[in-house]
Design a protein around this motif. Structure first.
Motif, PDB file in Angstrom:
ATOM      1  N   GLY A 823      27.064 -10.778   9.481  1.00  0.00           N
ATOM      2  CA  GLY A 823      26.458 -10.181  10.461  1.00  0.00           C
ATOM      3  C   GLY A 823      26.192  -8.680  10.469  1.00  0.00           C
ATOM      4  O   GLY A 823      25.297  -8.067  10.972  1.00  0.00           O
ATOM      5  N   LEU A 826      23.419  -8.355   8.231  1.00  0.00           N
ATOM      6  CA  LEU A 826      22.191  -8.334   9.070  1.00  0.00           C
ATOM      7  C   LEU A 826      21.681  -7.101   9.666  1.00  0.00           C
ATOM      8  O   LEU A 826      20.431  -6.847   9.685  1.00  0.00           O
ATOM      9  CB  LEU A 826      21.958  -9.678  10.015  1.00  0.00           C
ATOM     10  CG  LEU A 826      22.300 -11.018   9.439  1.00  0.00           C
ATOM     11  CD1 LEU A 826      22.374 -11.923  10.570  1.00  0.00           C
ATOM     12  CD2 LEU A 826      21.108 -11.424   8.439  1.00  0.00           C
ATOM     13  N   ALA A 883      22.374 -11.681  14.615  1.00  0.00           N
ATOM     14  CA  ALA A 883      23.527 -10.796  14.109  1.00  0.00           C
ATOM     15  C   ALA A 883      24.818 -10.243  14.992  1.00  0.00           C
ATOM     16  O   ALA A 883      25.831 -10.176  14.540  1.00  0.00           O
ATOM     17  CB  ALA A 883      22.959  -9.380  13.499  1.00  0.00           C
TER      18      ALA A 883
END
Length: 944
Positions: A823, A826, A883
């Motif tokens: 995440g 991202l 994300a």
């Protein structure tokens, strides 16, 4: 077997409950505050070779090098452990720390974090002999309690921050042996400067690149300076007269600069001065007169441009001198006999002058005098009296007029035999193993070695054994005083090095065992850099650098801790604890057998031996060291495509023409061995287009070399930063995200057993010929053997900024820990920012931007400008939403990697991106096939 039989039918959970009931309140008060514990774990997650007992709670588990008070961490002292990695910004949480000492860890590198300025209680900051780079952070000026600041022997650059003038409590300021440049800052009514440090006793700025004049306002009468050490810089201009106002001064080293003009006569006011060195400058005017310096013992004014002069009168009135060095000057006349009668004089080096007449040493020669060097003068006759030590008269008329056979007319050959070493013991058995030496008690052991450098000393007869007898004794007694178990201390090879420092090798031998423990090694190192060792009076200011110690054995009881008595503890509690330990051992043995049945390589690795222990791998190729050497052209530096704490990566071409990346580990890292083993085992059994491909390995000649496919377009981090020259537009970033997610999903759900990567970051995502993403660096990966088990308990490892907070709080590693790191990745893809940069955390930045307007409008401020604006990026809102789900604090709220892959595919459809297509790179001035990476594509955990 006895443990198993005695505990038959007893559940492990019951025993744990009984133990908790019996000992429940024992260590409660010692538990570390959670935010400090997690911060320390986060900081250490960037390191290799942290202490081996760093498990559990830092305070209650008595972590080596960690001291606590009332659940607060107050001191971190980890000298000479071979720690490598970076010092992360997370240290800002630890505002209760008083001491931070990481000295002599050569591979601890990167910048000193700016957040260190938030450690408002810090009193001692000691980072000597590491690999720190970048500027000295101005934020250090906030540390009003700081009294000891030592940053010597690093790779620091840039100017001295004027903000250090705020350190009103500092008494020791040492930045020696760096690459500090610019002028010395002083206050001017608007800016701060070092002249404000009225309580400081030590200005140690030698061996840097400081330039410009020494500011006159740097010194004033209110200062308490003892040492001003500015040697070996590029300082110019004249010596300020204000230096003579600092009546407390005991040592001044201005040698090795570009100073000019006259030496101020008022330096005679420095009546406490013991050591004055002005050599190797461009000073002019009359030869300085040190008459008022009644305690002066060491004087060196060589290699200047003083006016021609007769022998100065003070030659006959300086009885405290032990060392007088006046070389390459223009002094003429006959040397007075009284100079050699001073009872303390040891050395007179007066070569390359115009001394003439008769050299009369007299009949009352100092008993300590060991060298008179008068090479290249005009001496015609000599009277040596009863002097029998070294006298050099080469290139004098005396040697040209029939006295060429005189022993004084040849330059003595220096031999290593003349260098002092502690006499060896008289032992019958004089043989020890190769890694061990014999101590003074005829015992073989592995000594801790280091080198001590004396920047100042008031003697020059460096081959006089009496100095070193007293040094050995004082260091030995110092170790005993601080409860370091040493059997003896040895001194070896003292000599004056090129920086005009007295350099001495030391060996500390462990008492009653073969090896020191970690805690003992860094205690010895800390005694040096905390100035706890009291050296004999003839030795002055010193610094120390220890060599990395190889811990090859642990003696029972060598790491014993002082455990407070437990009131009310019963024999039954001890039995229960023993039972739990037995069960734990049986459990570990069973798991080890299961692991062996799953891995064909387990039990076959013996990384401390030669190639005879190479495992029989199926798939990866086993290379000889000679093959590796040839394919990299003998590790030619031009073929080096990256480097890090683990080692270097080289581009190589195999005999069949295949281009490969060759990662060669540094020697001597036990943790590196484990990561090498892990990476080979993982990559040899996983195969996916989005995972870097293992070609082979080499453990020939005790090397640790991994050979990978060559991935030509570098790391994702390099592309996002612009370093590689490869431009990633929005569609290409989506493909990279999809490829990396697919590789991770394969590891989590299709590998048997499942694998958790544990170090997902942009530096570990490589970009292939057509920018297809490949996950790399499996050195920290962990396997879940039991399919029903959702986590494994393990010491926290990873990279700060990407690290799952739930993982480092609980030490329970799950697949969702990789999801959290992904995440962050991202968010990095859309912002091009590092996760932690200048104290800003990208996750928090994005959250704040979204929360302001409850939409993505504010993201324009932090979006990567190279991919346009929010409205021009189809699918961005869903991408950000994904994300933020991945970085939820609770792992249960995060999606799985397979769910992440599906969501990215949905976003790609919105953005009209074909997930199976791979477009070639675009770059500034490079074709797709020519793009190569310039930093370590399999980088160790040193970046944040």
């Amino acid at each position: 077997m006895e443990c198993g039989s005695c505990l038959h039918g007893v559940g492990l959970g019951c025993l744990v409950c009984l133990l908790i009931l019996a000992l429940g309140t024992l260590f409660t008060s010692a538990d570390t505050l959670p935010n400090e514990a997690s911060a320390l774990v986060g900081v250490a997650s960037n390191w290799k070779n942290s202490p081996r007992n760093w498990l559990g709670d830092p305070c209650s588990s008595n972590w080596d090098g960690v001291k606590c008070s009332n659940s607060h961490i107050t001191s971190i002292t980890l000298s000479n452990l071979g720690i490598s990695g970076i010092l992360s910004e997370e240290i800002e949480v630890c505002q209760s720390w008083f001491i931070w000492n990481l000295s002599y860890n050569l591979d601890l590198n990167g910048p000193i974090p700016h957040s260190i300025g938030n450690l408002v209680k810090l009193q001692n900051l000691i980072l000597v002999g590491c690999g720190f780079s970048g500027n000295i952070p101005a934020e250090l000026g906030r540390l009003s309690s700081l009294s000891f600041l030592s940053l010597s022997s690093n790779h620091l650059r840039g100017p001295i921050p004027g903000a250090l003038g705020n350190l009103s409590s500092v008494s020791w300021l040492d930045i020696t042996d760096n690459m500090i440049s610019g002028s010395i800052p002083v206050s001017d009514g608007t800016n701060l400067g070092l002249d404000m440090l009225t309580n400081c006793q030590h200005f140690h700025f030698g061996k840097n690149n400081l330039s410009g004049p020494i500011p006159p306002s740097l010194f004033h009468s209110e200062m308490k300076l003892l040492h001003v050490i500015l040697d070996n810089n590029h300082l110019s201009g004249s010596i300020p007269t204000t230096l003579g106002l600092v009546g407390t001064l005991e040592a001044v080293r201005l040698d090795g600069n570009e100073l000019s003009g006259n030496v101020p006569p008022n330096l005679n006011n420095l009546t406490r001065l013991v050591d004055l060195r002005l050599s190797n400058n461009q000073l002019t005017g009359p030869l300085p007169n040190p008459t008022g310096m009644d305690g002066l013992t060491y004087l060196d004014m060589s290699n200047n441009s003083f006016d021609e002069s007769e022998v100065p009168a003070w030659f006959s009135t300086s009885p405290s001198l032990t060392t007088i060095i006046l070389e390459n000057l223009s002094i003429s006349g006959q040397i007075p006999t009284s100079l050699f009668n001073y009872s303390l004089l040891q050395t007179a080096r007066l070569r390359n002058n115009r001394f003439n007449g008769t050299l009369d040493l007299g009949d009352q020669i100092s008993s300590q005098l060991s060298l008179v060097d008068l090479q290249h003068n005009n001496i015609q006759k000599i009277n040596t009296g009863n002097y029998s030590q070294e006298l050099i008269l080469v290139d004098n008329p005396y040697c040209e007029e029939g006295e060429s056979v005189s022993k004084y007319c040849t330059i003595p050959q220096q031999s290593s035999d003349t260098m002092y070493s502690t006499p060896p013991p008289n032992c019958r058995n004089s043989l020890c193993p190769l890694d061990q030496d014999m101590d003074s008690h005829c015992s073989c052991s592995c000594p801790f070695r280091g080198t001590i450098y004396f920047l100042l000393q008031n003697f020059s007869d460096i081959n006089n054994p009496s100095h070193y007898f007293s040094l050995e004794t004082s260091l030995y007694n110092g170790c005993l005083e601080y409860q370091v178990p040493v059997s003896s201390v040895s001194v070896l090879n003292p000599y004056i090095n090129n920086d005009h420092y007295l350099q001495i090798d030391l060996k500390f031998f462990p008492a009653r065992k073969v090896y020191f423990d970690e805690s003992e090694v860094f205690l010895i190192s800390s005694l040096f850099n905390n100035r706890n060792f009291t050296v004999p009076h003839e030795f002055g200011l010193y610094s120390f650098r220890g060599k990395q110690y190889i811990f090859q054995g642990t003696v029972t009881g060598s790491k014993s801790k002082k455990v407070p008595p437990v009131i009310g503890a019963t024999v039954g509690v001890i039995v229960i604890l023993s039972a739990i330990i037995c069960l734990h051992i049986l459990h570990k043995k069973r798991k080890a057998k299961e692991a062996a049945s799953r891995f064909q390589f387990s039990g076959l690795w013996n990384l401390s031996t030669s190639s005879s222990s190479i495992p029989q791998l199926t798939g990866p190729r086993i290379f000889s060291f000679e093959e590796i050497r040839k394919c990299t052209k003998n590790f030619l530096e031009e073929n080096c495509i990256g480097s890090g704490a683990y080692g270097k990566v080289y581009r190589g071409v195999l005999a069949d023409g295949q281009v490969v990346a060759v990662k060669r580990a540094q020697q001597g890292s036990a943790q590196g061995n484990q990561e090498f083993k892990t990476e080979i085992e993982m990559l040899s059994r996983v195969h996916h287009k989005n995972l870097v491909n293992l070609v082979g390995l080499c453990i020939d000649h005790n090397e640790r070399i991994v050979v990978y496919e060559y991935v030509p377009n570098g790391t994702l981090r390099e592309s996002l930063s612009g370093k590689s020259g490869t431009r990633l537009d929005w569609k290409r970033r989506l493909r990279v995200a999809h490829g990396a997610a697919s590789g991770l999903a394969y590891l989590h759900e299709l590998a048997d057993p499942p694998i958790i990567h544990r170090d997902i970051k942009s530096n570990n995502i490589l970009l292939g010929h057509r920018l297809n993403a490949k996950v790399s660096d499996f050195g920290l990966s962990r396997t879940l053997f039991d399919d029903t088990k959702r986590y494994t308990t393990t010491q926290v490892k990873g990279t700060v900024g990407y690290l799952d907070p739930e993982y480092y709080m609980t030490q329970q590693l799950t697949a969702k820990s990789d999801v959290f790191s992904f995440g962050v990745l991202l968010l990095e893809l859309v912002t091009a920012r590092k996760p932690l940069e200048e104290g800003q955390y990208v996750v928090r930045q994005v959250k704040d931007a979204i929360d302001k307007q409850k939409n993505l409008c504010n993201l324009d401020e932090i979006l990567d400008p190279t991919i346009a604006t929010v409205n021009a990026l189809p699918g961005l809102e869903s991408f950000i939403d994904l994300a933020m789900k991945c970085v939820e604090e609770a792992s249960r709220d995060r999606p799985s990697m397979s769910e992440v892959v599906k969501e990215i595919e949905n976003i790609m459809q919105v953005a009209d991106v074909n997930s199976t297509a791979e477009s070639g790179p675009t770059s500034a001035g490079k074709s797709g096939e020519d793009l190569e990476y310039s930093s370590d594509p399999f980088s160790p955990r040193t970046e944040s």
